[in-house]
Design a protein around this motif. Structure first.
Motif, short mmCIF file in Angstrom:
data_model
loop_
_atom_site.label_atom_id
_atom_site.label_comp_id
_atom_site.label_asym_id
_atom_site.label_seq_id
_atom_site.Cartn_x
_atom_site.Cartn_y
_atom_site.Cartn_z
N CYS A 29 0.15 -4.91 5.71
CA CYS A 29 0.04 -5.53 4.38
C CYS A 29 0.42 -7.01 4.43
O CYS A 29 -0.20 -7.85 3.79
CB CYS A 29 0.92 -4.80 3.37
SG CYS A 29 0.27 -3.20 2.86
N CYS A 34 4.18 1.20 2.14
CA CYS A 34 5.33 0.34 1.86
C CYS A 34 5.70 0.26 0.38
O CYS A 34 6.79 -0.17 0.03
CB CYS A 34 5.11 -1.07 2.43
SG CYS A 34 3.59 -1.86 1.89
N ASP A 57 0.84 -1.19 0.00
CA ASP A 57 0.00 0.00 0.00
C ASP A 57 0.88 1.25 0.00
O ASP A 57 2.09 1.16 -0.21
CB ASP A 57 -0.94 -0.02 1.21
CG ASP A 57 -0.19 -0.01 2.53
OD1 ASP A 57 1.08 0.01 2.52
OD2 ASP A 57 -0.83 -0.03 3.58
N CYS A 94 4.76 -3.81 4.54
CA CYS A 94 4.70 -3.38 5.94
C CYS A 94 3.87 -4.41 6.71
O CYS A 94 3.22 -5.26 6.11
CB CYS A 94 4.10 -1.98 6.04
SG CYS A 94 2.38 -1.89 5.50
ZN LIG Z 1 1.91 -1.79 3.38
#
Ligand SMILES: [Zn+2]
Ligand SMILES: [Zn+2]
Length: 450
Positions: free
Chosen positions: A241, A181, A178, A238
């Protein structure tokens, strides 16, 4: 006298390049697939939507994204007399999101689950399985970021494809992260490609600047070696995610859906976030071909003899905002390429509901029978009995031959004498026994035969 040859070459009219007429079997294949898939989607909780074929061009430039092939090269756009720029929809997700925003579906219970079916238009080089007018069946779940939505949508598509008889389906899946990251991943991807700039094609040199994620979609043979060693998106995820992706995979396992994590799968549309996936229909592959299959499948589009990408999709949590909505609307969607489904190995046609498998063949002999025949067909239609007939044929033997050839179990015969008596003859084509039936009793009599 000899006619002078015209110097103007007359060309027989043709459908536009990459577009075609759907007729007969083909038409039924498409309609049958749609009806079956719609039925499955309804069971899973989706509701229908049909958006216009034309949309404001802006919807696609800001939704699908500048720098994508679709927007840069493939849109059929036109100027209206009023000066607006409209585009034949190249895909269904942006229009559905537009409709979601326009109709305030955000205030409905979330998520909103929708399905659609219809033609999409892309100005591509036509080839097997890739048309300029293609028909898609699409699913969207809007208003939730929960991983179960990703799983439900994949499961629904898999069920539709399995019901259509497709064998050896496999899901290629990846997560591209997303906002928080993806930046680092894109940066590393760009610097990796900059190091290899002399080994990639002209388009990729451009993509490094305009749309680095598209680099992984490149089909140019020149770029394949470079593509193999790219940084992997999943290793940049991340924690949220990573957790989301892990959950999606767990759902797929529980649902018994075979999947492969494909690090090169990014699907080049701007709006994708987190989960991206494709469903491939493979011919029965030998073991030593499996690896090759995976490599080939990293490309969107036709995968030669090895397998066809019949479905693609992903999460698009930022699309709503890029279309001007105040808030993000987390959502996930997919589209099944119905043209490819019908040409996939194992495809079995589902007869659409409008087709009644004919059990009866209607035969008329002579002019007075012909006159009466339409009213008999109407009696049968009211009794919900579909019949085949060939009103252009006159002889009994010609008509019986057709009935036999089509393996229709009963013939309904109407000759001069029957017209006078107000009867018809119902003949069992198997054992050739026959019975004379009053026309007004015909509906009931035939129902008993069914
Ligand atoms: Zn992420
Ligand atoms: Zn390239």
């Amino acid at each position: 006298m000899e006619k002078k040859k015209s110097t103007i070459k007359k060309v027989a009219p043709q459908a536009p390049k990459g577009m075609r007429d759907l007729m007969g079997e083909d038409f039924y294949n498409y309609l049958g697939f749609f009806e079956k898939s719609a039925e499955i989607a309804e069971y899973y909780g989706f509701k229908p939507i049909e958006t216009p074929i034309l949309e404001d061009t802006d919807l696609f430039t800001s939704g699908v994204g500048e720098g994508t092939d679709i927007v840069e090269k493939e849109m059929f756009s036109l100027k209206t007399k009023g000066g607006d720029s409209l585009t034949l929809r190249p895909e269904g997700t942006a229009p559905v999101m537009r409709a979601y925003i326009e109709h305030g579906m955000q205030s409905m219970p979330q998520p909103v689950m929708l399905y659609y079916y219809g033609p999409m238009f892309r100005h591509e080089k036509p080839q097997r399985g890739r048309l300029r007018e293609m028909r898609q069946f699409g699913l969207e779940i809007l208003g939730t970021e929960k991983s179960i939505a990703d799983a439900i949508i994949i499961k629904t598509a898999m069920t539709a494809l399995e019901e259509a008889g497709l064998k050896n389906l496999s899901v290629q899946i990846n997560s591209i992260g997303d906002k928080s990251c993806r930046g680092a991943y894109k940066r590393d991807l760009v610097s990796y490609y900059k190091k290899h700039i002399n080994e990639v094609c002209k388009d990729c040199k451009q993509r490094i600047k305009t749309n680095p994620l598209r680099l992984l979609d490149c089909k140019d043979p020149k770029c394949q070696a470079t593509k193999e060693k790219v940084p992997q998106a999943v290793s940049y995820l991340c924690d949220p995610c990573k957790q989301h992706f892990k959950e999606v995979l767990e759902y797929l396992e529980i649902l018994g859906i075979e999947y492969t994590i494909n690090n090169n799968l990014v699907r080049g549309l701007d709006y994708y976030t987190r989960t991206v996936f494709e469903i491939i229909s493979k011919p029965e592959a030998r073991k030593d071909e499996e690896k090759k299959t995976m490599e080939e499948n990293t490309e969107e589009g036709e995968v030669k003899e090895i397998g066809l990408t019949v479905c693609g999709g992903g999460r698009y949590d930022y699309l709503a905002k890029s279309l001007g909505n105040k808030k993000d609307v987390p959502a996930v969607g997919l589209a099944i390429g119905v043209d490819r489904v019908t040409m996939s190995k194992g495809f079995e046609s589902t007869m659409p509901r409008i087709i009644k498998k004919p059990k009866f063949y209607f035969i008329q002999l002579g002019f007075s029978a012909k006159l009466k025949s339409l009213s008999i067909i109407e009696v049968l239609r009211k009794a919900k009995i579909g019949v085949m007939h060939s009103l252009s044929k006159d002889s009994l033997s010609a008509q019986l031959a057709i009935a036999e050839k089509m393996k229709i179990p009963y013939a309904i015969i109407l000759g001069q004498r029957e017209v006078m008596d107000g009867t018809v003859i119902v003949r069992n084509m198997d054992n050739r026994s026959q019975e004379e039936i009053k026309v007004e009793k015909l509906g009931d009599y035939i129902k008993k035969l069914k």
